[in-house]
Motif scaffolding. Structure first.
Motif, PDB file in Angstrom:
ATOM      1  N   GLN A 136     -13.388   8.886  -4.989  1.00 33.52           N
ATOM      2  CA  GLN A 136     -11.973   8.799  -5.317  1.00 33.52           C
ATOM      3  C   GLN A 136     -11.322   7.696  -4.495  1.00 33.52           C
ATOM      4  OE1 GLN A 136     -12.239  12.299  -3.526  1.00 33.52           O
ATOM      5  NE2 GLN A 136     -13.470  13.099  -5.180  1.00 33.52           N
ATOM      6  N   GLU A 137     -10.409   6.998  -5.101  1.00 31.63           N
ATOM      7  CA  GLU A 137      -9.678   5.942  -4.399  1.00 31.63           C
ATOM      8  C   GLU A 137      -8.214   5.976  -4.827  1.00 31.63           C
ATOM      9  OE1 GLU A 137      -9.554   1.040  -4.352  1.00 31.63           O
ATOM     10  OE2 GLU A 137     -11.447   2.062  -4.738  1.00 31.63           O
ATOM     11  N   MET A 138      -7.320   5.877  -3.862  1.00 31.83           N
ATOM     12  CA  MET A 138      -5.893   5.817  -4.141  1.00 31.83           C
ATOM     13  C   MET A 138      -5.278   4.746  -3.256  1.00 31.83           C
ATOM     14  SD  MET A 138      -2.594   6.466  -3.225  1.00 31.83           S
ATOM     15  CE  MET A 138      -2.880   7.328  -1.706  1.00 31.83           C
ATOM     16  N   TYR A 139      -4.512   3.852  -3.857  1.00 36.84           N
ATOM     17  CA  TYR A 139      -3.839   2.826  -3.070  1.00 36.84           C
ATOM     18  C   TYR A 139      -2.536   2.443  -3.750  1.00 36.84           C
ATOM     19  CZ  TYR A 139      -5.608  -0.549  -6.503  1.00 36.84           C
ATOM     20  OH  TYR A 139      -5.878  -1.225  -7.664  1.00 36.84           O
ATOM     21  N   GLY A 140      -1.643   1.836  -2.990  1.00 34.34           N
ATOM     22  CA  GLY A 140      -0.374   1.406  -3.562  1.00 34.34           C
ATOM     23  C   GLY A 140       0.655   1.133  -2.482  1.00 34.34           C
ATOM     24  N   CYS A 141       1.913   1.226  -2.879  1.00 34.87           N
ATOM     25  CA  CYS A 141       2.982   0.869  -1.945  1.00 34.87           C
ATOM     26  C   CYS A 141       4.269   1.609  -2.295  1.00 34.87           C
ATOM     27  CB  CYS A 141       3.236  -0.642  -1.987  1.00 34.87           C
ATOM     28  SG  CYS A 141       3.620  -1.291  -3.638  1.00 34.87           S
ATOM     29  N   GLU A 142       5.205   1.568  -1.344  1.00 34.84           N
ATOM     30  CA  GLU A 142       6.525   2.163  -1.516  1.00 34.84           C
ATOM     31  C   GLU A 142       7.598   1.154  -1.128  1.00 34.84           C
ATOM     32  OE1 GLU A 142       6.371   6.963  -0.847  1.00 34.84           O
ATOM     33  OE2 GLU A 142       6.809   5.679   0.866  1.00 34.84           O
ATOM     34  N   PHE A 143       8.738   1.305  -1.766  1.00 37.41           N
ATOM     35  CA  PHE A 143       9.876   0.437  -1.473  1.00 37.41           C
ATOM     36  C   PHE A 143      11.137   1.271  -1.486  1.00 37.41           C
ATOM     37  CE2 PHE A 143      13.391  -2.077  -3.389  1.00 37.41           C
ATOM     38  CZ  PHE A 143      13.612  -2.945  -2.324  1.00 37.41           C
ATOM     39  N   ASP A 144      11.934   1.177  -0.427  1.00 42.59           N
ATOM     40  CA  ASP A 144      13.212   1.866  -0.341  1.00 42.59           C
ATOM     41  C   ASP A 144      14.302   0.878  -0.708  1.00 42.59           C
ATOM     42  OD1 ASP A 144      15.669   3.031   0.501  1.00 42.59           O
ATOM     43  OD2 ASP A 144      14.567   4.358   1.860  1.00 42.59           O
ATOM     44  N   ASP A 145      14.924   1.077  -1.861  1.00 45.88           N
ATOM     45  CA  ASP A 145      15.920   0.105  -2.327  1.00 45.88           C
ATOM     46  C   ASP A 145      17.247   0.207  -1.596  1.00 45.88           C
ATOM     47  OD1 ASP A 145      17.044   2.372  -3.408  1.00 45.88           O
ATOM     48  OD2 ASP A 145      16.571   1.872  -5.482  1.00 45.88           O
ATOM     49  N   GLN A 146      17.370   1.190  -0.692  1.00 46.64           N
ATOM     50  CA  GLN A 146      18.584   1.297   0.111  1.00 46.64           C
ATOM     51  C   GLN A 146      18.442   0.596   1.461  1.00 46.64           C
ATOM     52  OE1 GLN A 146      19.333   5.526   0.288  1.00 46.64           O
ATOM     53  NE2 GLN A 146      20.208   5.597  -1.776  1.00 46.64           N
ATOM     54  N   THR A 147      17.260   0.711   2.060  1.00 45.13           N
ATOM     55  CA  THR A 147      17.042   0.112   3.380  1.00 45.13           C
ATOM     56  C   THR A 147      16.187  -1.143   3.330  1.00 45.13           C
ATOM     57  OG1 THR A 147      15.036   1.401   3.840  1.00 45.13           O
ATOM     58  CG2 THR A 147      17.156   2.419   4.381  1.00 45.13           C
ATOM     59  N   GLY A 148      15.454  -1.336   2.224  1.00 42.27           N
ATOM     60  CA  GLY A 148      14.556  -2.479   2.122  1.00 42.27           C
ATOM     61  C   GLY A 148      13.217  -2.234   2.793  1.00 42.27           C
ATOM     62  N   ALA A 149      13.018  -1.053   3.365  1.00 43.59           N
ATOM     63  CA  ALA A 149      11.761  -0.743   4.046  1.00 43.59           C
ATOM     64  C   ALA A 149      10.621  -0.636   3.038  1.00 43.59           C
ATOM     65  CB  ALA A 149      11.899   0.565   4.826  1.00 43.59           C
ATOM     66  N   THR A 150       9.437  -1.087   3.449  1.00 44.76           N
ATOM     67  CA  THR A 150       8.260  -1.021   2.584  1.00 44.76           C
ATOM     68  C   THR A 150       7.109  -0.331   3.315  1.00 44.76           C
ATOM     69  OG1 THR A 150       7.391  -3.168   3.305  1.00 44.76           O
ATOM     70  CG2 THR A 150       8.928  -3.158   1.426  1.00 44.76           C
ATOM     71  N   ASN A 151       6.152   0.130   2.554  1.00 42.68           N
ATOM     72  CA  ASN A 151       4.966   0.758   3.130  1.00 42.68           C
ATOM     73  C   ASN A 151       3.813   0.604   2.154  1.00 42.68           C
ATOM     74  OD1 ASN A 151       3.394   2.336   4.923  1.00 42.68           O
ATOM     75  ND2 ASN A 151       3.771   4.158   3.684  1.00 42.68           N
ATOM     76  N   GLY A 152       2.618   0.444   2.691  1.00 43.29           N
ATOM     77  CA  GLY A 152       1.429   0.354   1.854  1.00 43.29           C
ATOM     78  C   GLY A 152       0.426   1.398   2.286  1.00 43.29           C
ATOM     79  N   PHE A 153      -0.482   1.770   1.379  1.00 43.67           N
ATOM     80  CA  PHE A 153      -1.442   2.814   1.707  1.00 43.67           C
ATOM     81  C   PHE A 153      -2.725   2.636   0.921  1.00 43.67           C
ATOM     82  CE2 PHE A 153       2.129   4.233  -0.905  1.00 43.67           C
ATOM     83  CZ  PHE A 153       1.520   4.450  -2.141  1.00 43.67           C
ATOM     84  N   TYR A 154      -3.798   3.039   1.554  1.00 46.66           N
ATOM     85  CA  TYR A 154      -5.112   3.056   0.904  1.00 46.66           C
ATOM     86  C   TYR A 154      -5.917   4.203   1.497  1.00 46.66           C
ATOM     87  CZ  TYR A 154      -9.956   2.218  -0.201  1.00 46.66           C
ATOM     88  OH  TYR A 154     -11.249   2.388  -0.647  1.00 46.66           O
ATOM     89  N   GLN A 155      -6.550   4.996   0.652  1.00 45.89           N
ATOM     90  CA  GLN A 155      -7.458   6.027   1.123  1.00 45.89           C
ATOM     91  C   GLN A 155      -8.474   6.331   0.043  1.00 45.89           C
ATOM     92  OE1 GLN A 155      -5.710   9.279   3.162  1.00 45.89           O
ATOM     93  NE2 GLN A 155      -7.623  10.409   3.376  1.00 45.89           N
TER      94      GLN A 155
END
Length: 347
Positions: free
Chosen positions: A110-129
Protein backbone atom coordinates in the motif's frame (compact mmCIF):
# COMPACT_ATOMS: atom_id res chain seq x y z
CA UNK A 1 -5.24 -6.25 9.03
CA UNK A 2 -8.00 -4.07 7.66
CA UNK A 3 -9.13 -3.05 11.14
CA UNK A 4 -5.62 -1.82 11.95
CA UNK A 5 -5.58 0.26 8.83
CA UNK A 6 -9.12 1.57 9.16
CA UNK A 7 -8.17 3.40 12.33
CA UNK A 8 -6.01 5.54 10.08
CA UNK A 9 -8.49 5.90 7.27
CA UNK A 10 -10.63 8.78 6.13
CA UNK A 11 -12.37 9.05 9.47
CA UNK A 12 -9.05 9.43 11.27
CA UNK A 13 -8.33 12.73 9.61
CA UNK A 14 -10.86 14.97 7.97
CA UNK A 15 -9.86 18.26 6.41
CA UNK A 16 -10.76 21.14 8.69
CA UNK A 17 -12.27 24.41 7.55
CA UNK A 18 -9.85 26.15 5.22
CA UNK A 19 -7.68 23.05 4.78
CA UNK A 20 -7.68 21.16 1.49
CA UNK A 21 -5.96 17.94 0.58
CA UNK A 22 -4.79 16.03 -2.48
CA UNK A 23 -3.79 12.44 -2.03
CA UNK A 24 -3.20 9.34 -4.08
CA UNK A 25 -3.81 5.84 -2.79
CA UNK A 26 -2.11 2.89 -4.49
CA UNK A 27 -3.03 -0.69 -3.58
CA UNK A 28 -1.40 -3.86 -4.89
CA UNK A 29 -3.06 -7.12 -3.89
CA UNK A 30 -1.37 -10.40 -4.76
CA UNK A 31 -3.00 -13.79 -4.33
CA UNK A 32 -6.66 -12.95 -5.08
CA UNK A 33 -7.70 -13.80 -8.63
CA UNK A 34 -11.03 -11.95 -8.69
CA UNK A 35 -9.67 -8.64 -7.35
CA UNK A 36 -7.61 -6.19 -9.45
CA UNK A 37 -3.92 -6.76 -8.73
CA UNK A 38 -3.27 -3.02 -8.73
CA UNK A 39 -5.63 -0.10 -8.03
CA UNK A 40 -5.00 3.66 -7.88
CA UNK A 41 -7.38 6.31 -6.57
CA UNK A 42 -6.95 10.10 -6.52
CA UNK A 43 -8.88 12.21 -4.00
CA UNK A 44 -9.32 15.94 -3.48
CA UNK A 45 -10.84 16.83 -0.11
CA UNK A 46 -11.87 13.17 0.21
CA UNK A 47 -13.72 13.28 -3.13
CA UNK A 48 -12.53 10.65 -5.59
CA UNK A 49 -11.76 12.25 -8.93
CA UNK A 50 -9.82 9.56 -10.83
CA UNK A 51 -9.42 5.80 -10.86
CA UNK A 52 -7.25 3.08 -12.38
CA UNK A 53 -7.09 -0.65 -11.98
CA UNK A 54 -5.11 -3.39 -13.65
CA UNK A 55 -8.22 -4.97 -15.18
CA UNK A 56 -9.37 -1.93 -17.16
CA UNK A 57 -5.74 -0.78 -17.67
CA UNK A 58 -6.54 2.91 -18.02
CA UNK A 59 -7.01 5.95 -15.81
CA UNK A 60 -10.57 7.30 -15.92
CA UNK A 61 -12.32 10.40 -14.51
CA UNK A 62 -14.74 9.99 -11.63
CA UNK A 63 -16.10 13.56 -11.49
CA UNK A 64 -17.49 15.84 -14.12
CA UNK A 65 -15.18 18.70 -13.12
CA UNK A 66 -11.99 16.77 -13.91
CA UNK A 67 -13.48 15.39 -17.11
CA UNK A 68 -14.24 18.90 -18.37
CA UNK A 69 -10.90 20.50 -17.47
CA UNK A 70 -8.20 18.09 -18.66
CA UNK A 71 -7.50 16.50 -22.01
CA UNK A 72 -6.57 13.09 -23.37
CA UNK A 73 -2.86 13.67 -22.77
CA UNK A 74 -3.55 13.96 -19.02
CA UNK A 75 -5.27 10.56 -18.92
CA UNK A 76 -2.59 8.98 -21.12
CA UNK A 77 0.07 10.20 -18.69
CA UNK A 78 -1.84 9.00 -15.64
CA UNK A 79 -2.38 5.62 -17.30
CA UNK A 80 1.33 5.18 -18.03
CA UNK A 81 2.27 6.17 -14.47
CA UNK A 82 -0.13 3.60 -13.03
CA UNK A 83 1.01 0.86 -15.41
CA UNK A 84 4.60 1.58 -14.37
CA UNK A 85 3.68 1.45 -10.70
CA UNK A 86 1.92 -1.88 -11.20
CA UNK A 87 5.04 -3.37 -12.77
CA UNK A 88 7.18 -1.98 -9.95
CA UNK A 89 4.98 -3.59 -7.33
CA UNK A 90 5.25 -6.96 -9.07
CA UNK A 91 8.99 -6.83 -8.45
CA UNK A 92 8.57 -5.39 -4.95
CA UNK A 93 6.31 -8.19 -3.76
CA UNK A 94 8.98 -10.79 -4.46
CA UNK A 95 11.58 -8.74 -2.57
CA UNK A 96 9.29 -8.22 0.41
CA UNK A 97 8.16 -11.84 0.59
CA UNK A 98 11.82 -12.78 0.77
CA UNK A 99 12.53 -10.29 3.54
CA UNK A 100 9.58 -11.49 5.60
CA UNK A 101 10.35 -15.15 4.86
CA UNK A 102 7.05 -15.77 3.06
CA UNK A 103 6.28 -18.04 0.15
CA UNK A 104 2.50 -18.23 -0.30
CA UNK A 105 -0.67 -16.46 0.77
CA UNK A 106 -2.38 -13.14 0.07
CA UNK A 107 -0.13 -10.08 0.40
CA UNK A 108 -0.65 -6.36 -0.09
CA UNK A 109 1.56 -3.37 -0.75
CA UNK A 110 0.00 0.00 0.00
CA UNK A 111 1.18 3.51 -0.75
CA UNK A 112 -0.37 6.86 0.14
CA UNK A 113 1.10 10.26 -0.63
CA UNK A 114 -0.05 13.81 -1.21
CA UNK A 115 -0.25 17.26 0.30
CA UNK A 116 -2.39 19.75 2.20
CA UNK A 117 -2.95 23.46 1.79
CA UNK A 118 -4.60 25.85 4.24
CA UNK A 119 -6.18 28.63 2.21
CA UNK A 120 -6.51 30.80 5.31
CA UNK A 121 -2.92 30.68 6.56
CA UNK A 122 -1.08 29.55 3.43
CA UNK A 123 0.51 26.70 5.38
CA UNK A 124 1.36 23.55 3.42
CA UNK A 125 2.25 19.98 4.30
CA UNK A 126 3.31 16.90 2.38
CA UNK A 127 3.15 13.24 3.30
CA UNK A 128 4.21 9.83 2.12
CA UNK A 129 3.75 6.43 3.75
CA UNK A 130 3.59 2.87 2.60
CA UNK A 131 2.69 -0.39 4.24
CA UNK A 132 3.08 -4.10 3.72
CA UNK A 133 0.30 -6.52 4.65
CA UNK A 134 -1.53 -3.73 6.46
CA UNK A 135 1.36 -2.69 8.73
CA UNK A 136 3.56 0.39 8.58
CA UNK A 137 6.64 -0.18 6.43
CA UNK A 138 8.19 3.18 5.49
CA UNK A 139 7.23 6.72 6.47
CA UNK A 140 8.63 10.04 5.25
CA UNK A 141 9.63 12.63 7.83
CA UNK A 142 9.31 15.68 5.59
CA UNK A 143 10.85 18.11 8.08
CA UNK A 144 13.97 15.98 8.47
CA UNK A 145 13.69 14.85 4.85
CA UNK A 146 14.46 11.24 5.61
CA UNK A 147 12.58 7.96 5.52
CA UNK A 148 12.02 5.99 8.72
CA UNK A 149 10.46 2.64 9.59
CA UNK A 150 9.30 0.62 12.61
CA UNK A 151 10.53 -2.70 11.15
CA UNK A 152 14.05 -3.97 10.50
CA UNK A 153 12.99 -5.54 7.17
CA UNK A 154 12.85 -1.99 5.76
CA UNK A 155 16.51 -1.17 6.54
CA UNK A 156 17.73 -1.88 2.97
CA UNK A 157 14.99 0.41 1.66
CA UNK A 158 15.94 3.16 4.10
CA UNK A 159 19.57 2.93 3.09
CA UNK A 160 18.81 3.20 -0.60
CA UNK A 161 16.31 6.02 -0.36
CA UNK A 162 18.08 8.11 2.28
CA UNK A 163 21.45 7.84 0.54
CA UNK A 164 20.03 9.00 -2.80
CA UNK A 165 20.10 12.80 -2.45
CA UNK A 166 18.62 13.36 -5.91
CA UNK A 167 15.74 11.05 -5.06
CA UNK A 168 15.11 12.92 -1.80
CA UNK A 169 15.20 16.30 -3.56
CA UNK A 170 12.77 15.14 -6.23
CA UNK A 171 10.32 13.93 -3.59
CA UNK A 172 10.66 17.14 -1.60
CA UNK A 173 10.05 19.27 -4.70
CA UNK A 174 6.95 17.29 -5.59
CA UNK A 175 5.37 17.32 -2.14
CA UNK A 176 6.18 20.96 -1.35
CA UNK A 177 5.62 22.56 -4.75
CA UNK A 178 4.15 20.46 -7.57
CA UNK A 179 1.55 18.72 -5.45
CA UNK A 180 0.34 22.03 -4.01
CA UNK A 181 0.12 23.54 -7.50
CA UNK A 182 -2.01 20.63 -8.71
CA UNK A 183 -4.19 20.77 -5.61
CA UNK A 184 -4.92 24.45 -6.25
CA UNK A 185 -5.75 23.67 -9.88
CA UNK A 186 -8.14 20.90 -8.87
CA UNK A 187 -9.80 23.15 -6.30
CA UNK A 188 -10.51 25.68 -9.06
CA UNK A 189 -11.72 22.98 -11.47
CA UNK A 190 -14.12 21.52 -8.92
CA UNK A 191 -14.99 24.64 -6.94
CA UNK A 192 -18.76 24.34 -7.25
CA UNK A 193 -18.73 20.65 -6.38
CA UNK A 194 -16.09 20.67 -3.65
CA UNK A 195 -17.62 23.64 -1.84
CA UNK A 196 -21.15 22.23 -1.76
CA UNK A 197 -22.76 21.42 1.58
CA UNK A 198 -25.44 18.75 1.88
CA UNK A 199 -26.99 17.81 5.22
CA UNK A 200 -27.37 14.13 6.14
CA UNK A 201 -30.54 12.08 6.24
CA UNK A 202 -30.68 10.37 9.64
CA UNK A 203 -32.57 7.15 10.42
CA UNK A 204 -32.71 4.57 13.21
CA UNK A 205 -32.77 1.03 11.80
CA UNK A 206 -33.29 -2.30 13.54
CA UNK A 207 -33.61 -5.78 12.07
CA UNK A 208 -35.70 -7.13 14.96
CA UNK A 209 -36.69 -6.07 18.47
CA UNK A 210 -33.68 -7.92 19.92
CA UNK A 211 -31.17 -6.64 17.36
CA UNK A 212 -28.78 -3.70 17.82
CA UNK A 213 -30.11 -0.28 16.82
CA UNK A 214 -28.25 1.37 13.96
CA UNK A 215 -28.12 5.12 13.51
CA UNK A 216 -27.58 5.68 9.80
CA UNK A 217 -26.51 9.07 8.45
CA UNK A 218 -26.27 9.28 4.67
CA UNK A 219 -26.20 11.70 1.76
CA UNK A 220 -24.01 14.31 3.46
CA UNK A 221 -21.13 16.39 2.07
CA UNK A 222 -18.41 17.23 2.97
CA UNK A 223 -17.29 14.18 4.89
CA UNK A 224 -16.82 15.57 8.41
CA UNK A 225 -19.58 14.19 10.62
CA UNK A 226 -19.95 13.23 14.29
CA UNK A 227 -22.46 10.66 15.53
CA UNK A 228 -23.20 10.36 19.26
CA UNK A 229 -25.84 8.64 21.38
CA UNK A 230 -27.81 10.28 24.20
CA UNK A 231 -29.43 8.34 27.05
CA UNK A 232 -31.89 10.39 29.07
CA UNK A 233 -30.22 13.58 27.78
CA UNK A 234 -26.74 12.39 28.85
CA UNK A 235 -24.02 11.32 26.44
CA UNK A 236 -23.89 7.54 26.22
CA UNK A 237 -20.73 5.73 25.08
CA UNK A 238 -21.20 2.17 26.35
CA UNK A 239 -21.89 -0.64 23.88
CA UNK A 240 -21.50 1.73 20.93
CA UNK A 241 -19.66 0.81 17.75
CA UNK A 242 -18.99 3.59 15.24
CA UNK A 243 -18.83 2.49 11.61
CA UNK A 244 -16.40 3.66 8.98
CA UNK A 245 -16.96 6.57 6.64
CA UNK A 246 -18.21 5.29 3.27
CA UNK A 247 -18.57 6.96 -0.08
CA UNK A 248 -21.95 6.88 -1.83
CA UNK A 249 -22.23 6.44 -5.57
CA UNK A 250 -23.26 10.09 -6.01
CA UNK A 251 -20.16 11.43 -4.23
CA UNK A 252 -21.84 12.05 -0.87
CA UNK A 253 -20.92 10.11 2.26
CA UNK A 254 -22.57 7.80 4.75
CA UNK A 255 -21.71 6.58 8.24
CA UNK A 256 -23.31 4.44 10.93
CA UNK A 257 -23.17 4.07 14.70
CA UNK A 258 -24.54 0.91 16.30
CA UNK A 259 -25.98 0.76 19.82
CA UNK A 260 -26.18 -2.66 21.46
CA UNK A 261 -29.01 -2.28 23.94
CA UNK A 262 -31.54 -4.76 25.31
CA UNK A 263 -35.21 -4.20 24.36
CA UNK A 264 -36.27 -3.51 27.93
CA UNK A 265 -33.49 -0.94 28.34
CA UNK A 266 -34.66 0.82 25.18
CA UNK A 267 -38.22 0.94 26.54
CA UNK A 268 -37.26 2.15 30.03
CA UNK A 269 -34.89 4.89 28.84
CA UNK A 270 -34.98 7.64 26.27
CA UNK A 271 -32.28 7.04 23.66
CA UNK A 272 -31.59 9.26 20.70
CA UNK A 273 -28.94 9.57 18.04
CA UNK A 274 -27.37 12.99 17.45
CA UNK A 275 -25.62 13.75 14.15
CA UNK A 276 -23.53 16.91 13.79
CA UNK A 277 -22.49 18.14 10.36
CA UNK A 278 -21.18 21.55 9.33
CA UNK A 279 -22.40 23.19 12.54
CA UNK A 280 -25.92 21.76 12.21
CA UNK A 281 -27.47 19.02 14.33
CA UNK A 282 -30.04 16.37 13.48
CA UNK A 283 -31.52 13.87 15.91
CA UNK A 284 -33.48 10.62 15.66
CA UNK A 285 -35.17 8.75 18.48
CA UNK A 286 -37.76 6.59 16.77
CA UNK A 287 -36.92 3.41 14.90
CA UNK A 288 -38.14 3.93 11.37
CA UNK A 289 -38.45 0.30 10.38
CA UNK A 290 -37.91 -3.17 11.77
CA UNK A 291 -37.13 -4.60 8.34
CA UNK A 292 -33.67 -3.90 6.94
CA UNK A 293 -34.89 -4.94 3.50
CA UNK A 294 -36.98 -1.76 3.40
CA UNK A 295 -33.92 0.47 3.46
CA UNK A 296 -34.10 2.70 0.34
CA UNK A 297 -32.38 1.19 -2.69
CA UNK A 298 -30.18 4.29 -3.02
CA UNK A 299 -28.61 3.52 0.35
CA UNK A 300 -27.99 -0.10 -0.64
CA UNK A 301 -26.44 0.85 -3.99
CA UNK A 302 -24.33 3.50 -2.31
CA UNK A 303 -23.10 1.04 0.29
CA UNK A 304 -22.16 -1.55 -2.34
CA UNK A 305 -20.25 1.05 -4.33
CA UNK A 306 -18.63 2.27 -1.16
CA UNK A 307 -17.38 -1.19 -0.22
CA UNK A 308 -15.29 -1.33 -3.39
CA UNK A 309 -13.68 2.02 -2.69
CA UNK A 310 -13.38 1.19 1.01
CA UNK A 311 -11.32 -1.92 0.29
CA UNK A 312 -9.09 0.06 -2.06
CA UNK A 313 -8.50 2.89 0.41
CA UNK A 314 -8.58 0.83 3.59
CA UNK A 315 -5.69 -1.38 2.67
CA UNK A 316 -3.75 1.68 1.63
CA UNK A 317 -4.67 3.85 4.62
CA UNK A 318 -4.48 7.38 5.67
CA UNK A 319 -1.62 6.71 8.04
CA UNK A 320 0.53 9.78 7.80
CA UNK A 321 -1.62 11.93 10.06
CA UNK A 322 -1.50 9.46 12.94
CA UNK A 323 2.15 9.37 13.94
CA UNK A 324 1.63 7.28 17.01
CA UNK A 325 3.30 7.91 20.38
CA UNK A 326 6.00 5.37 20.90
CA UNK A 327 6.72 4.99 17.17
CA UNK A 328 10.34 3.83 17.13
CA UNK A 329 12.10 4.03 13.76
CA UNK A 330 14.83 1.50 13.09
CA UNK A 331 18.27 2.74 12.15
CA UNK A 332 19.60 2.29 8.65
CA UNK A 333 22.85 0.65 9.71
CA UNK A 334 22.18 -2.75 8.22
CA UNK A 335 24.28 -3.94 5.27
CA UNK A 336 21.26 -5.13 3.27
CA UNK A 337 21.43 -4.46 -0.44
CA UNK A 338 17.92 -5.25 -1.71
CA UNK A 339 15.33 -2.52 -1.72
CA UNK A 340 11.67 -2.12 -2.35
CA UNK A 341 11.51 0.44 -5.13
CA UNK A 342 9.75 3.70 -4.36
CA UNK A 343 7.35 4.80 -7.04
CA UNK A 344 7.97 8.38 -8.13
CA UNK A 345 4.86 10.45 -7.30
CA UNK A 346 2.89 11.66 -10.30
CA UNK A 347 2.06 15.31 -10.73
Amino acid sequence: MIRHVLLLLLGAHLASAGTHSLRYVYTAVFGINDFPEFTAVGLVDDQQFDYFDSKIMKAVPKTEWIRQNVGADYWDRQTQICIGSHQTYKVDIQTLKGRFNQSTGVHTIQEMYGCEFDDQTGATNGFYQDAYDGKDFVYLDLKEMRYISPVYQAIPTLQKWNDDKAFLETGKNYLNIQCIEWLQKYLQYGKSSLEKKVSPQVSLLQKSSSSPVVCHATGFYPSGVTITWMRNDQEHHEDVEVGELLLNEDGTFQKTSTLNVKPDEWKKNEYKCVVEHQGKTKTANEIRTNNVESVPIGIIVGAVAAVVLLVVIAVAAYMVYQKKKGFKPVSASDDGSNSSAHTDPHA
